[in-house]
Write an enzyme that holds these catalytic residues in place. Sequence first.
Site, PDB file in Angstrom:
ATOM      1  N   GLU A 408      39.324  45.850  33.624  1.00  0.00           N
ATOM      2  CA  GLU A 408      38.077  45.962  32.866  1.00  0.00           C
ATOM      3  C   GLU A 408      37.613  47.414  32.764  1.00  0.00           C
ATOM      4  O   GLU A 408      37.118  47.835  31.707  1.00  0.00           O
ATOM      5  CB  GLU A 408      36.991  45.091  33.497  1.00  0.00           C
ATOM      6  CG  GLU A 408      37.334  43.608  33.581  1.00  0.00           C
ATOM      7  CD  GLU A 408      37.764  42.999  32.248  1.00  0.00           C
ATOM      8  OE1 GLU A 408      37.393  43.541  31.184  1.00  0.00           O
ATOM      9  OE2 GLU A 408      38.490  41.990  32.277  1.00  0.00           O
ATOM     10  N   ASP A 472      46.054  46.071  31.126  1.00  0.00           N
ATOM     11  CA  ASP A 472      46.848  45.470  32.196  1.00  0.00           C
ATOM     12  C   ASP A 472      47.640  46.536  32.955  1.00  0.00           C
ATOM     13  O   ASP A 472      47.637  46.580  34.187  1.00  0.00           O
ATOM     14  CB  ASP A 472      47.810  44.425  31.625  1.00  0.00           C
ATOM     15  CG  ASP A 472      47.154  43.073  31.378  1.00  0.00           C
ATOM     16  OD1 ASP A 472      46.019  42.862  31.849  1.00  0.00           O
ATOM     17  OD2 ASP A 472      47.784  42.236  30.709  1.00  0.00           O
TER      18      ASP A 472
END
Length: 569
Positions: A408, A472
Amino acid sequence: DAIAKAGVRPLAEGLERIATVRDVAGLSSALAYLQVRGTDAGFSFIVRPDSKESTRYLAEIVQAGLGLPDRDYYFLDDERSRQIRGAYRRHVERIFVLAGDEATLAARNADTVMALETELARASMTAVERRDVDKTYNKTPVAALAREAPGFPWAEHFAALGAGELSQLNVAQPAFFRAFARLAAERDPAQWRTYLRWHLLHATASKLPEAFDRAHFEFYEGVLRGRKAQPPRSRYVVEIIGGRTGSEPMGQALGMIFVDNAFSPDAKTRVAAMIVNLKAALAERLRTVEWMEEDTRRKSLEKLAAMGVKIGYPDRWRDYADADVGPYSFAENWMRSKAFAHRREVARIGRAVDREDWFISPHIVNAFYNARGNEIVFPAGILQPPFFDVKADDAVNYGGIGMVIGHEITHGFDDRGRRYDASGNLTDWWTPGDARRYVERAQRVERQYAGYSGVDDLKLNGKLTLGENISDVGGLKIAYLALAKALRDHPQGRIDGLAPEQRFFLAFAQIWRSRYRPEMERLMIRTDGHSPPRFRVAGVVTNLPEFAQAFSCDAAKALLSDAERANIW
């Protein structure tokens, strides 16, 4: 029993309004009634912080109004896509029969819906195009919208939505709204009546008697997602109330109950400490990344330092005094809750943004980066095993929730997030050279994931999933750096024969454990900005030499080449 007893009576007022549509003014009136109550017919009206003035709320209209998952489903010509279109048309026909149409009329009505939705789909942006933050920001005076998209009474429509004083808004997809206005003016009102009736039935089917609910499940869960058995209604009523993403109006009411039962102050404290370490790890990386010039580096560090954090649940719960839900049928309560949310949103237009507001519910197993608020949000629902366990060692937690936190944070610097500054404003703060070098590195990620094949050799869409894939890879990298810092301060030995670094990567793989039916993976590859979970593991570790080192792999076999490897953060 109450749902069965109510039948379709909760839709009576909406159906009556639809039946009176005789011209474009009537279409606007009926459409506004439905939109206020949660039916996404025609288009969506939402209120969000202004992308270029993030301290103020701005109204926005967004393409919508389709019954299939994405505009491409109306045009893809492979056998499976043709089968889905056929099944969808039969589903629409089935719902019309359940609503009282005789068979011939239901078939004709299904054809009308397919034809009108296909025209709306033709004018819609693709999923990849919608990722373009510049193309989807078009702040427009309402008077200019009326000139540029003639044929629909825009000002009157917004007044019917409760936004009568609206002077400007963001028109996210201008070409779509030009086409919508043209269709509103040109198409026979009878076609629009059929379309609106379908979308009201579609929006409420899962809240209506069993036959409607079963039909809805069999297409949207069975055909599209491959589910074989419908669970009892009591099992997924929580999902209807709270939503899959936690955005449903009454979700925070569920969240209060969840937090009381499943989230401790100790968990919140430990996650907060991990976030501090992860932000520090990225700051260290930003200070040393070799391809970045000093001006961009300084602004990147400023953005990271300013990034807000929300953990677990809101400090101030949502006030439901005006929700007006209670002793009504399930479908009516659902519509009333949507109307409550709509009133709440409309009242915000032009006002200062409430930075303390939570736009998701605490019980949801998910996490978010909000670019317009430059904040990361971790609901209590995801701060549970296997993502996070307050009793687990650092290696396991950094591989689990640490990777999610890193993911995030990295969204603030992915291909879209990087376009927003420390205050959440869409502005170009990158030097031309840094922007060029960033894009070159991002293209490696795009090419890497576009090379993966999912179900039936269907290739992943590297452009659609780019932001998630960047996050990711970057998220796991900075989680590993943060773990290294934690291990320096608090060394750990082997557990069950596994070194901390090995436990880190195993925990990372375990948070994505899942099984998808072929239909679901196909749907995900076609429509989702995330790669299927197996590629969120395999695709990431091929970029990290630390993984090969942890398991003594042959680096030449375990890793991408230096030229191919994603090396942004």
